[in-house]
Design a protein around this motif. Structure first.
Motif, PDB file in Angstrom:
ATOM      1  N   GLY A  13       0.841  -1.189   0.000  1.00  0.00           N
ATOM      2  CA  GLY A  13       0.000   0.000   0.000  1.00  0.00           C
ATOM      3  C   GLY A  13       0.878   1.243   0.000  1.00  0.00           C
ATOM      4  N   THR A  14       0.398   2.284   0.664  1.00  0.00           N
ATOM      5  CA  THR A  14       1.084   3.578   0.677  1.00  0.00           C
ATOM      6  C   THR A  14       2.560   3.440   1.066  1.00  0.00           C
ATOM      7  OG1 THR A  14      -1.019   4.481   1.454  1.00  0.00           O
ATOM      8  CG2 THR A  14       0.879   5.948   1.560  1.00  0.00           C
ATOM      9  N   LEU A  15       2.797   2.751   2.166  1.00  0.00           N
ATOM     10  CA  LEU A  15       4.184   2.679   2.640  1.00  0.00           C
ATOM     11  C   LEU A  15       4.967   1.531   2.032  1.00  0.00           C
ATOM     12  CD1 LEU A  15       6.112   4.079   4.756  1.00  0.00           C
ATOM     13  CD2 LEU A  15       3.911   5.074   4.320  1.00  0.00           C
ATOM     14  N   ASP A  34       1.416  -8.811  -2.008  1.00  0.00           N
ATOM     15  CA  ASP A  34       0.175  -8.188  -1.543  1.00  0.00           C
ATOM     16  C   ASP A  34      -0.957  -9.043  -2.092  1.00  0.00           C
ATOM     17  OD1 ASP A  34      -0.713  -4.977  -0.657  1.00  0.00           O
ATOM     18  OD2 ASP A  34      -2.234  -6.302  -1.513  1.00  0.00           O
ATOM     19  N   PRO A  35      -1.975  -9.323  -1.286  1.00  0.00           N
ATOM     20  CA  PRO A  35      -3.074 -10.156  -1.818  1.00  0.00           C
ATOM     21  C   PRO A  35      -3.790  -9.503  -2.995  1.00  0.00           C
ATOM     22  CG  PRO A  35      -3.583  -9.337   0.412  1.00  0.00           C
ATOM     23  CD  PRO A  35      -2.161  -8.983   0.123  1.00  0.00           C
ATOM     24  N   VAL A  92       1.279  -4.174   6.527  1.00  0.00           N
ATOM     25  CA  VAL A  92      -0.162  -4.402   6.343  1.00  0.00           C
ATOM     26  C   VAL A  92      -0.918  -3.413   7.240  1.00  0.00           C
ATOM     27  CG1 VAL A  92       0.362  -6.833   5.864  1.00  0.00           C
ATOM     28  CG2 VAL A  92      -0.494  -6.201   8.122  1.00  0.00           C
ATOM     29  N   GLU A  94      -3.007  -1.157   9.958  1.00  0.00           N
ATOM     30  CA  GLU A  94      -2.677  -0.911  11.368  1.00  0.00           C
ATOM     31  C   GLU A  94      -3.688  -1.565  12.307  1.00  0.00           C
ATOM     32  OE1 GLU A  94       0.025   0.237  12.228  1.00  0.00           O
ATOM     33  OE2 GLU A  94      -0.058   1.448  14.042  1.00  0.00           O
ATOM     34  N   LYS A  99      -1.704  -7.982  12.370  1.00  0.00           N
ATOM     35  CA  LYS A  99      -0.242  -8.032  12.343  1.00  0.00           C
ATOM     36  C   LYS A  99       0.264  -9.296  13.043  1.00  0.00           C
ATOM     37  CE  LYS A  99       0.593  -3.134  11.626  1.00  0.00           C
ATOM     38  NZ  LYS A  99       1.298  -2.979  10.363  1.00  0.00           N
ATOM     39  N   ASN A 119       6.345  -2.241  10.138  1.00  0.00           N
ATOM     40  CA  ASN A 119       6.389  -0.804   9.848  1.00  0.00           C
ATOM     41  C   ASN A 119       5.264  -0.075  10.592  1.00  0.00           C
ATOM     42  OD1 ASN A 119       7.586   1.373   8.180  1.00  0.00           O
ATOM     43  ND2 ASN A 119       5.503   1.531   7.403  1.00  0.00           N
ATOM     44  N   SER A 121       2.796   2.134  12.700  1.00  0.00           N
ATOM     45  CA  SER A 121       2.985   3.516  13.146  1.00  0.00           C
ATOM     46  C   SER A 121       2.839   3.645  14.651  1.00  0.00           C
ATOM     47  CB  SER A 121       1.925   4.413  12.520  1.00  0.00           C
ATOM     48  OG  SER A 121       2.031   4.382  11.139  1.00  0.00           O
ATOM     49  N   HIS A 142      10.092   1.823  11.570  1.00  0.00           N
ATOM     50  CA  HIS A 142       8.964   2.659  11.145  1.00  0.00           C
ATOM     51  C   HIS A 142       9.436   3.728  10.172  1.00  0.00           C
ATOM     52  CE1 HIS A 142       6.410   6.328  11.756  1.00  0.00           C
ATOM     53  NE2 HIS A 142       5.563   5.459  11.255  1.00  0.00           N
ATOM     54  N   PHE A 143       9.215   3.455   8.883  1.00  0.00           N
ATOM     55  CA  PHE A 143       9.543   4.449   7.852  1.00  0.00           C
ATOM     56  C   PHE A 143       8.442   5.497   7.822  1.00  0.00           C
ATOM     57  CE2 PHE A 143      12.041   0.863   6.385  1.00  0.00           C
ATOM     58  CZ  PHE A 143      13.185   1.474   5.906  1.00  0.00           C
ATOM     59  N   GLN A 145       7.421   8.638   4.919  1.00  0.00           N
ATOM     60  CA  GLN A 145       7.128   8.420   3.492  1.00  0.00           C
ATOM     61  C   GLN A 145       8.363   8.859   2.705  1.00  0.00           C
ATOM     62  OE1 GLN A 145       3.424   8.905   1.660  1.00  0.00           O
ATOM     63  NE2 GLN A 145       2.239   8.904   3.518  1.00  0.00           N
ATOM     64  N   VAL A 238      -1.519  10.450   4.706  1.00  0.00           N
ATOM     65  CA  VAL A 238      -1.373   9.174   5.419  1.00  0.00           C
ATOM     66  C   VAL A 238      -2.645   8.339   5.246  1.00  0.00           C
ATOM     67  CG1 VAL A 238      -1.187   8.166   7.739  1.00  0.00           C
ATOM     68  CG2 VAL A 238       0.273  10.089   7.095  1.00  0.00           C
TER      69      VAL A 238
HETATM   70  N1  LIG Z   1       0.363   5.756   5.433  1.00  0.00           N
HETATM   71  C1  LIG Z   1       1.419   6.258   6.037  1.00  0.00           C
HETATM   72  O1  LIG Z   1       1.815   7.417   5.821  1.00  0.00           O
HETATM   73  C2  LIG Z   1       2.204   5.412   7.017  1.00  0.00           C
HETATM   74  C3  LIG Z   1       3.413   5.930   7.523  1.00  0.00           C
HETATM   75  C4  LIG Z   1       4.195   5.136   8.357  1.00  0.00           C
HETATM   76  C5  LIG Z   1       3.754   3.886   8.714  1.00  0.00           C
HETATM   77  N2  LIG Z   1       2.568   3.421   8.233  1.00  0.00           N
HETATM   78  C6  LIG Z   1       2.147   2.072   8.667  1.00  0.00           C
HETATM   79  O2  LIG Z   1       2.355   1.168   7.597  1.00  0.00           O
HETATM   80  C7  LIG Z   1       1.345   0.137   7.653  1.00  0.00           C
HETATM   81  C8  LIG Z   1       0.594   0.122   6.335  1.00  0.00           C
HETATM   82  O3  LIG Z   1       0.006   1.407   6.137  1.00  0.00           O
HETATM   83  P1  LIG Z   1      -0.373   1.911   4.681  1.00  0.00           P
HETATM   84  O4  LIG Z   1      -0.739   3.323   4.823  1.00  0.00           O
HETATM   85  O5  LIG Z   1       0.679   1.488   3.720  1.00  0.00           O
HETATM   86  O6  LIG Z   1      -1.710   1.052   4.449  1.00  0.00           O
HETATM   87  P2  LIG Z   1      -2.499   0.813   3.084  1.00  0.00           P
HETATM   88  O7  LIG Z   1      -3.899   0.574   3.482  1.00  0.00           O
HETATM   89  O8  LIG Z   1      -2.168   1.883   2.095  1.00  0.00           O
HETATM   90  O9  LIG Z   1      -1.840  -0.550   2.530  1.00  0.00           O
HETATM   91  C9  LIG Z   1      -1.929  -1.788   3.184  1.00  0.00           C
HETATM   92  C10 LIG Z   1      -1.689  -2.893   2.161  1.00  0.00           C
HETATM   93  O10 LIG Z   1      -1.604  -4.132   2.853  1.00  0.00           O
HETATM   94  C11 LIG Z   1      -2.244  -5.117   2.056  1.00  0.00           C
HETATM   95  N3  LIG Z   1      -2.603  -6.250   2.909  1.00  0.00           N
HETATM   96  C12 LIG Z   1      -3.695  -6.409   3.686  1.00  0.00           C
HETATM   97  N4  LIG Z   1      -3.612  -7.599   4.331  1.00  0.00           N
HETATM   98  C13 LIG Z   1      -2.445  -8.186   3.936  1.00  0.00           C
HETATM   99  C14 LIG Z   1      -1.806  -9.435   4.234  1.00  0.00           C
HETATM  100  N5  LIG Z   1      -2.341 -10.296   5.086  1.00  0.00           N
HETATM  101  N6  LIG Z   1      -0.616  -9.698   3.645  1.00  0.00           N
HETATM  102  C15 LIG Z   1      -0.049  -8.822   2.788  1.00  0.00           C
HETATM  103  N7  LIG Z   1      -0.620  -7.640   2.454  1.00  0.00           N
HETATM  104  C16 LIG Z   1      -1.806  -7.323   3.030  1.00  0.00           C
HETATM  105  C17 LIG Z   1      -3.445  -4.396   1.441  1.00  0.00           C
HETATM  106  O11 LIG Z   1      -3.924  -5.057   0.279  1.00  0.00           O
HETATM  107  C18 LIG Z   1      -2.834  -3.023   1.133  1.00  0.00           C
HETATM  108  O12 LIG Z   1      -2.295  -2.956  -0.180  1.00  0.00           O
HETATM  109  C19 LIG Z   1       0.453   0.444   8.860  1.00  0.00           C
HETATM  110  O13 LIG Z   1       0.917  -0.284   9.959  1.00  0.00           O
HETATM  111  C20 LIG Z   1       0.674   1.945   9.048  1.00  0.00           C
HETATM  112  O14 LIG Z   1       0.471   2.329  10.383  1.00  0.00           O
HETATM  113  C21 LIG Z   1       1.781   4.141   7.375  1.00  0.00           C
END
Ligand SMILES: NC(=O)c1ccc[n+]([C@@H]2O[C@H](COP(=O)([O-])OP(=O)(O)OC[C@H]3O[C@@H](n4cnc5c(N)ncnc54)[C@H](O)[C@@H]3O)[C@@H](O)[C@H]2O)c1
Length: 299
Positions: A13-15, A34-35, A92, A94, A99, A119, A121, A142-143, A145, A238
């Motif tokens: 996803g995003t991160l 990623d699924p 995956v 939060e 997790k 990763n 948050s 914890h990265f 962006q 985010v």
């Molecule tokens: N968005 C941010 O700016 C940011 C910054 C730092 C940390 N984080 C952390 O990173 C993690 C992910 O956040 P995000 O924003 O990337 O979320 P997101 O919703 O953008 O992406 C999550 C991805 O995980 C996939 N996924 C779901 N279940 C899965 C599984 N069992 N196995 C593999 N992939 C699976 C989903 O299909 C999706 O593509 C969270 O813990 C969040 O707290 C996010």
């Protein structure tokens, strides 16, 4: 300890997308899973839009983005993605139970000497590590962006993480052109995220209470720090659902009503206003007013 050469990113996803491309750009062999088969491609379009809006970019030349992204090896099964991993980064959603389930699978499928990082948050690895047989190799990395200029990562151990694991993570983060922020004693919010969290909580409180227009908080932050965006734009970036989940983790931990995410944030999420990824959050996308000329002066 085995040097890290092969990195597996779980969740694109995003991160996850940004971490995978950042690692590929700095010479690591990157496998990913990623699924959702189109997650990586879809998210790249969104990250590129975020770069344009923030007027920020990654630590490597933007012209090489597609070439680095093409090096990431996508897999349709988690087992195949983990086959040769030295370091696994779980990215995956939060939620502690998800997790823990993913970590149990990583422990079962990844090579016995692979490090397992989350990763997350807000969730300390000590709440996850017990589902594995290798808690000494589990940690938080914890990265922020990296694709939009936030090239740093908090590193924190759990109750059994070995010093070698933490040192390997530090070397890894630094090798990606990112600043490693070492947490010496486990705490909710790691290093910088707890500072950002204080800003975020107070910003949400001021907005929810109707004390000020959220745009003025962004204007103030941009003027004070010289950044190209403020806390509300960053929350949109985010994802407001992620922000809500993170705030809830702080609340569940403290049980202090002042830590509870505001009801108006929950209502925004219920209306589908999730931020940049939904086209609407605090601002409307792809052309949020905070990136337009004259915004700072209140135009
Ligand atoms: N968005 C941010 O700016 C940011 C910054 C730092 C940390 N984080 C952390 O990173 C993690 C992910 O956040 P995000 O924003 O990337 O979320 P997101 O919703 O953008 O992406 C999550 C991805 O995980 C996939 N996924 C779901 N279940 C899965 C599984 N069992 N196995 C593999 N992939 C699976 C989903 O299909 C999706 O593509 C969270 O813990 C969040 O707290 C996010």
């Amino acid at each position: 300890m085995k040097p890290i050469k092969n990195v597996c990113v779980v969740g694109l996803g995003t991160l996850g997308t940004q971490i995978a491309i950042q690692a590929a750009a700095y010479g690591y062999n990157v496998d990913a899973y990623d699924p959702k088969p189109d997650a990586f491609a879809t998210m790249q379009t969104k990250v590129k839009a975020a770069m344009q809006m923030t007027r920020k970019g990654p630590t490597f030349p933007m012209a090489l983005w597609d070439a680095h992204a093409a090096k990431v090896r996508l897999h349709s099964s988690l087992a195949a993605a983990l086959l040769t991993a030295d370091l696994v980064v779980e990215v995956v959603p939060e939620d502690v139970e998800s997790k823990r389930k993913v970590f149990a699978e990583l422990d079962r499928l990844a090579p016995i000497d692979a490090l397992l990082a989350t990763n997350s948050s807000s969730i300390p690895i000590s709440r996850i590590e017990s589902v594995t047989t290798r808690p000494e190799k589990c940690l938080n990395i914890h990265f922020y962006q990296p694709a939009v200029g936030m090239n740093m990562a908090d590193i924190m151990g759990g109750s059994k993480t070995s010093p070698e694991t933490l040192q390997a993570a530090r070397v890894f983060v630094r090798s990606l052109g990112c600043v490693p922020l070492m947490v010496q004693k486990e705490t909710l919010g790691f290093c910088f995220n707890s500072i950002w969290r204080a800003v975020k909580r107070q910003s949400l409180y001021m907005w929810d209470g109707g004390f000020v227009d959220f745009r003025d908080i962004d204007r103030a932050w941009m003027t004070f720090t010289g950044m190209t965006y403020g806390p509300f734009f960053l929350m949109d970036l985010v994802g407001l659902d992620i922000i809500y989940a993170i705030e809830n983790i702080y609340f569940e931990s403290s049980q202090d009503p002042r830590d509870a995410p505001p009801a108006s944030l929950k209502q925004k999420i219920a209306r589908g206003e999730l931020g940049v990824k939904a086209g609407i959050g605090f601002y409307k996308y792809p052309d949020p007013e905070c990136t337009r000329e004259g915004f700072l002066l209140g135009a």
